[in-house]
Write an enzyme that holds these catalytic residues in place. Structure first.
Site, PDB file in Angstrom:
ATOM      1  N   THR A   1      -9.352  -5.109   2.862  1.00 44.79           N
ATOM      2  CA  THR A   1      -9.821  -4.851   4.222  1.00 44.79           C
ATOM      3  C   THR A   1     -11.270  -5.288   4.315  1.00 44.79           C
ATOM      4  O   THR A   1     -12.012  -5.198   3.342  1.00 44.79           O
ATOM      5  CB  THR A   1      -9.704  -3.344   4.502  1.00 44.79           C
ATOM      6  OG1 THR A   1      -8.341  -3.040   4.706  1.00 44.79           O
ATOM      7  CG2 THR A   1     -10.484  -2.920   5.723  1.00 44.79           C
TER       8      THR A   1
ATOM      9  N   GLY B   1     -10.141   1.937   2.362  1.00 49.45           N
ATOM     10  CA  GLY B   1      -9.467   2.866   1.469  1.00 49.45           C
ATOM     11  C   GLY B   1      -8.132   3.252   2.079  1.00 49.45           C
ATOM     12  O   GLY B   1      -7.624   2.558   2.966  1.00 49.45           O
TER      13      GLY B   1
HETATM   14  N1  ASP Z   1      -8.013   1.316   5.350  1.00 55.71           N
HETATM   15  C1  ASP Z   1      -6.990   0.304   5.380  1.00 55.71           C
HETATM   16  C2  ASP Z   1      -5.734   0.902   5.956  1.00 55.71           C
HETATM   17  O1  ASP Z   1      -5.360   1.976   5.539  1.00 55.71           O
HETATM   18  C3  ASP Z   1      -6.682  -0.277   4.045  1.00 55.71           C
HETATM   19  C4  ASP Z   1      -7.886  -0.755   3.248  1.00 55.71           C
HETATM   20  O2  ASP Z   1      -9.004  -0.354   3.506  1.00 55.71           O
HETATM   21  O3  ASP Z   1      -7.708  -1.571   2.321  1.00 55.71           O
HETATM   22  O4  ASP Z   1      -5.108   0.267   6.764  1.00 55.71           O
END
Ligand code: ASP
Length: 300
Positions: free
Chosen positions: A169, A221
């Site tokens: 992300t 996250g």
């Molecule tokens: N926060 C993102 C989600 O849950 C995933 C990530 O941060 O990698 O969609």
């Protein structure tokens, strides 16, 4: 108030082969810093950086978005301008090349904050945001990640998805020379997620937040953990209402993420004073920051 500050991230998790990310992070933070140097607004700088991150297949956003359980990309993105608390977001979009530009169009060209699915795609197209076909996102790497996640019957964070471990992300936070703040976050979500699942990234106050009175924040996250703790807004609250400094607020927010829900992740912050901070309990965080000509990149 004449300086500028910029922090970008490329996701959190177990970062394998961190050297692969360094040139990309450096190039993209330098592009954002150059724009701020020349007087760009924080809003322009964060949308520029996130667009560049979305176009780099190293990360789980835009081109590199992970696939849901049906093998389709469903991207989420959000942007907020701390000057006036204007915000825009899109979720569950599978035909938009740069979801952050669609989120920005929602903020600037609609009376709404959040559009989803086909409505968001049609709105974006009507406002000049480029569309792509679904096959744009079906890269061999992402199909492999999905097959592995299915074989293990799990929903995976990109950096936790062996063996590629190569995506994340993305987000950016900035303070421009005028002292205005902005934040942007964009993601493909989690591999093998249920169709229709939305994480924290596009949700104002969960995965993205900016207010000139406190700070600009972008999170990464397990989205469910950040949604349940409204974590990006917590950082602002700790600065504006509790008087914590920027790094202390970032650390306290991660402590709250752990203490309240046993969450996993990381966040980047630029404070109203231009101080850059990051905090994490994930094993690694891809990030880079630029402040008045100095650039640093971290893959830990
Ligand atoms: N926060 C993102 C989600 O849950 C995933 C990530 O941060 O990698 O969609």
């Amino acid at each position: 108030m004449s300086g500028y500050s910029l922090v970008i991230h490329g996701g959190a998790g177990a970062i394998r082969e961190p050297g692969r990310f360094e040139p990309s992070l450096r190039r993209i933070v330098a592009a954002g810093a150059a724009a701020l140097e020349q007087g760009a607004t924080a809003r322009d700088a964060v949308s520029l950086c996130v667009t560049l991150l979305e176009d780099d297949p190293l990360y789980n956003a835009g081109l590199g978005s992970v696939l849901n359980a049906e093998g389709r990309a469903e991207c989420d993105a959000g942007i907020m301008d701390g000057r006036n608390l204007m915000a825009g977001a899109v979720a569950g979009v599978g035909r938009i090349k740069n979801p952050i530009l669609a989120a920005r169009a929602v903020m600037e060209k609609s009376p709404h904050v959040f559009l989803i699915g086909a409505g968001a795609e049609d709105f974006a197209a009507a406002h000049g945001v480029a569309l792509v076909t679904e096959s744009y996102f079906r890269t061999p790497e992402r199909l492999t990640d999905l097959a592995r996640a299915k074989a293990r019957n799990e929903t995976a964070l990109d950096h936790y998805a062996p063996p590629t471990e190569k995506l994340g992300t993305v987000g950016a936070v900035a303070r421009d020379r005028g002292g205005n703040l902005a934040a942007a976050t964009s993601t493909g979500g989690m591999t093998n997620k249920l169709p229709g699942r939305v994480g924290d990234s596009p949700v104002i106050g969960a995965g993205v937040f900016a207010d000139n009175a406190s700070c600009a924040v972008s999170c990464t996250g397990v989205g469910e953990h950040f949604l349940r703790t409204t974590l990006a807004r917590v950082v602002g609250f700790l600065i504006e209402d509790q008087g914590l400094d920027t790094q202390a607020a970032a650390d306290a927010a991660i402590a709250r993420l752990i203490g309240k829900v046993g969450g996993v992740g990381a966040l980047i912050v630029v404070g109203r004073d231009g101080v850059c901070a990051r905090a994490q309990n994930a094993p690694g965080l891809l990030s880079a920051w630029a402040r008045d000509g100095d650039i640093e990149v971290s893959t830990q």
